[in-house]
Design a protein around this motif. Structure first.
Motif, short mmCIF file in Angstrom:
data_model
loop_
_atom_site.label_atom_id
_atom_site.label_comp_id
_atom_site.label_asym_id
_atom_site.label_seq_id
_atom_site.Cartn_x
_atom_site.Cartn_y
_atom_site.Cartn_z
N THR A 1 0.84 -1.21 0.00
CA THR A 1 0.00 0.00 0.00
C THR A 1 0.88 1.26 0.00
O THR A 1 0.55 2.25 -0.66
CB THR A 1 -0.92 0.01 1.25
N THR A 2 1.98 1.21 0.74
CA THR A 2 2.86 2.39 0.78
C THR A 2 3.36 2.73 -0.63
O THR A 2 3.44 3.90 -1.01
CB THR A 2 4.05 2.12 1.73
N ASP A 3 3.67 1.69 -1.42
CA ASP A 3 4.13 1.96 -2.79
C ASP A 3 2.98 2.46 -3.67
O ASP A 3 3.19 3.28 -4.57
CB ASP A 3 4.80 0.70 -3.37
N GLY B 1 -1.26 4.98 4.74
CA GLY B 1 -1.22 3.51 4.70
C GLY B 1 -1.40 2.92 6.08
O GLY B 1 -2.26 2.06 6.31
N GLU B 2 -0.60 3.39 7.03
CA GLU B 2 -0.69 2.83 8.39
C GLU B 2 -1.90 3.43 9.14
O GLU B 2 -2.55 2.75 9.92
CB GLU B 2 0.57 3.03 9.25
N ASN B 3 -2.17 4.71 8.85
CA ASN B 3 -3.22 5.38 9.61
C ASN B 3 -4.59 4.75 9.38
O ASN B 3 -5.32 4.47 10.33
CB ASN B 3 -3.23 6.87 9.21
N PRO C 1 12.16 7.00 7.87
CA PRO C 1 12.58 6.35 6.62
C PRO C 1 11.76 5.09 6.36
O PRO C 1 11.08 4.58 7.26
CB PRO C 1 14.05 5.98 6.90
N ARG C 2 11.82 4.57 5.14
CA ARG C 2 11.03 3.39 4.78
C ARG C 2 11.27 2.25 5.77
O ARG C 2 12.37 2.09 6.30
CB ARG C 2 11.39 2.89 3.36
N GLY C 3 10.21 1.50 6.01
CA GLY C 3 10.31 0.42 7.00
C GLY C 3 10.21 0.95 8.43
O GLY C 3 10.47 0.24 9.39
N GLY C 4 9.78 2.21 8.55
CA GLY C 4 9.88 2.91 9.83
C GLY C 4 8.84 2.57 10.89
O GLY C 4 8.87 3.15 11.98
N SER C 5 7.93 1.62 10.62
CA SER C 5 7.00 1.25 11.69
C SER C 5 7.75 0.58 12.84
O SER C 5 7.34 0.69 14.00
CB SER C 5 5.91 0.31 11.17
N ASP C 6 8.84 -0.10 12.52
CA ASP C 6 9.70 -0.66 13.58
C ASP C 6 10.17 0.46 14.51
O ASP C 6 10.30 0.25 15.72
CB ASP C 6 10.99 -1.26 12.98
N1 ASP Z 1 4.73 1.08 5.34
C1 ASP Z 1 6.05 1.61 5.45
C2 ASP Z 1 6.94 1.00 4.38
O1 ASP Z 1 6.51 0.17 3.59
C3 ASP Z 1 6.60 1.47 6.84
C4 ASP Z 1 6.63 0.05 7.39
O2 ASP Z 1 5.92 -0.84 6.92
O3 ASP Z 1 7.38 -0.19 8.33
O4 ASP Z 1 8.09 1.36 4.31
#
Ligand code: ASP
Length: 455
Positions: free
Chosen positions: A48-50, A119-121, A195-200
């Motif tokens: 979804t983010t993409d 996306g996350e919201n 930055p991307r992947g930032g939910s961690d």
């Molecule tokens: N949705 C964001 C991403 O794809 C953040 C995440 O999933 O951690 O980068």
């Protein structure tokens, strides 16, 4: 109290969301839940983010964006219909996207962050509403309401320290709390993403803020492998690893846990466990301040990352010149280039950096070094790979370097550079990119498959 974070693949479909909520509801200590945006449902799928980035690109290029927006709404509609929920949220999603597009179109980087956060919201709102409908008191909390205040750098937010105090108040809620990952709010009142992947990163910040006893990071693997499973067949899963070891391995390509997420946890020594949403009973990998060391886990992991460039500089009597290295680094600073390693000899120095740092301006940088630093020789090597052997056990036990170099020599791998800091937590080898996979396989055999050298 536990804080649990669920990654994109864990919350990508209605079935996955049900699994997540079974995990969440089965343990009353799991009180605060951080969720990602719906990720890939299968290999060829798009996150979804993409999809949100594609929407942003259409808007910025002044093209018709409606089909992109509809694709995003459809991702949530698929989940909502399968969960038998009311479709009110779909109207909110449409209105929110339109509202951001109209109000922020003239501020592209703000628009990008605002759209990315959706996306996350939306997913957090959806998951909270569904869990409530199942009779479990659950509340959606936005990052603003939770107190996640960040710096104002689009797509590169950093947490502001005052957030931690505000976050502590989340302990007072009785309901399960669902917080969207990946973004915070700046003092200027903009949505700013990590930055991307930032939910961690959000998960780590919240875990530290509420002083959690454990931060659980749920993903689609049962922990962290000792080496890349696409290179080594069935590698062992690491049972315990320290924050420092994890940082070294993430640096060199271990992508399971975001390296920026380690910092807040490390500070307050909040333990982390990486677990699998699809196999929640698997033990997973614990990341902690200290770990037990025995003869089978001296080295905790092996990674190899590609895409490095090295500047080789020679200067006769370099060791007697004061300020020579500073001048070279001054040139790199002028170009805003950061470097990663700098092994040196008495008359030579090598500066290793990610190729993307110097890409496009290599010629100018070299000319400046020649003009300003009075070097005898200057050369560049591309296609360098960095092999990292990481393990806190190495500093007490004699012979690891011997084992590794033996493994590499047996595979006829030429070592271009070696570096080991005083902490002895890792040994770095610069090797040719073409040897990267072979190096991981051969060192893995020696470290874990009993091919150990006797010293
Ligand atoms: N949705 C964001 C991403 O794809 C953040 C995440 O999933 O951690 O980068």
């Amino acid at each position: 109290m536990k804080v649990a974070k669920f990654g994109g693949s864990s919350v990508s479909t209605a079935d996955q969301i049900k699994k997540v909520l079974n995990i969440v509801n089965s343990d009353e200590d799991r009180r605060i839940i951080i969720v990602s945006a719906p990720g890939k449902r299968h290999k060829e799928d798009v996150k979804t983010t993409d999809l949100l980035i594609r929407l942003y690109e259409k808007v910025i290029d002044d093209l018709d964006y409606i089909s992109k927006k509809e694709e995003i709404i459809q991702r949530y509609a698929d989940i909502i219909y399968e969960l038998d929920m009311s479709d009110n949220l779909l109207t909110t999603i449409d209105q929110t996207l339109e509202n951001f597009i109209t109000t922020l179109k003239d501020k592209p980087s703000r628009l990008l962050d605002a759209l990315l956060s959706c996306g996350e919201n939306f997913n957090a709102q959806l998951i909270a509403e569904y869990n409530n409908s199942q009779g479990i008191p659950t509340r959606y909390i936005s990052p603003g309401e939770a107190g996640i205040q960040v710096t104002d750098l689009p797509q590169n937010a950093q947490i502001l320290d005052q957030s931690y105090e505000a976050l502590y108040n989340l302990r007072t809620y009785d309901e399960k709390l669902i917080v969207p990952g990946f973004f915070g709010v700046s003092r200027q009142n903009y949505i700013v993403t990590f930055p991307r992947g930032g939910s961690d990163i959000t998960g780590a910040i919240v875990a530290r803020g509420v002083r959690a006893d454990l931060y659980e990071n749920f993903t689609d693997v049962s922990g962290i492998f000792r080496a890349n499973p696409t290179i080594v067949k069935n590698p062992e899963v690491i049972d315990e690893i320290t924050y420092r070891e994890m940082r070294e391995l993430s640096y060199a390509g271990f992508g399971v846990f975001h390296d920026e997420a380690l910092q807040p946890l490390h500070k307050d020594r909040i333990p982390v466990v990486i677990k699998n949403t699809n196999r929640p009973n698997d033990t997973g990998t614990f990341i902690r301040h200290d770990r037990e060391i025995n003869s089978s886990n001296i080295v905790s992991g092996i990674s190899c990352d590609k895409g490095f460039t090295v500047l080789n500089i020679k200067k006769y009597l370099m060791n007697r010149q004061v300020g020579f290295t500073r001048k070279i680094l001054g040139v790199l600073e002028d170009y805003n280039i950061s470097f990663d390693h700098m092994p040196s000899g008495i008359d030579s120095i090598s500066i290793i950096m990610r190729s993307k740092e110097i890409h496009n301006r290599e010629e100018q940088v070299l000319n400046d070094i020649r003009d300003k630093c009075d070097v005898d020789e200057l050369s560049v090597e591309h296609d360098l790979a960095i092999l990292m052997i990481v393990g806190e056990g190495m500093h007490r036990i004699v012979g690891t370097a011997n084992t590794i170099t033996h493994a590499l020599a047996e595979s006829k791998i030429n070592l271009k550079m070696m570096n080991q800091g005083a902490s002895e937590i890792s040994i770095m080898f610069g090797i040719d990119v073409a040897d990267a996979d072979k190096a991981v396989k051969s060192t893995y055999e020696y470290c874990y498959n009993g091919k150990c050298l006797k010293v």
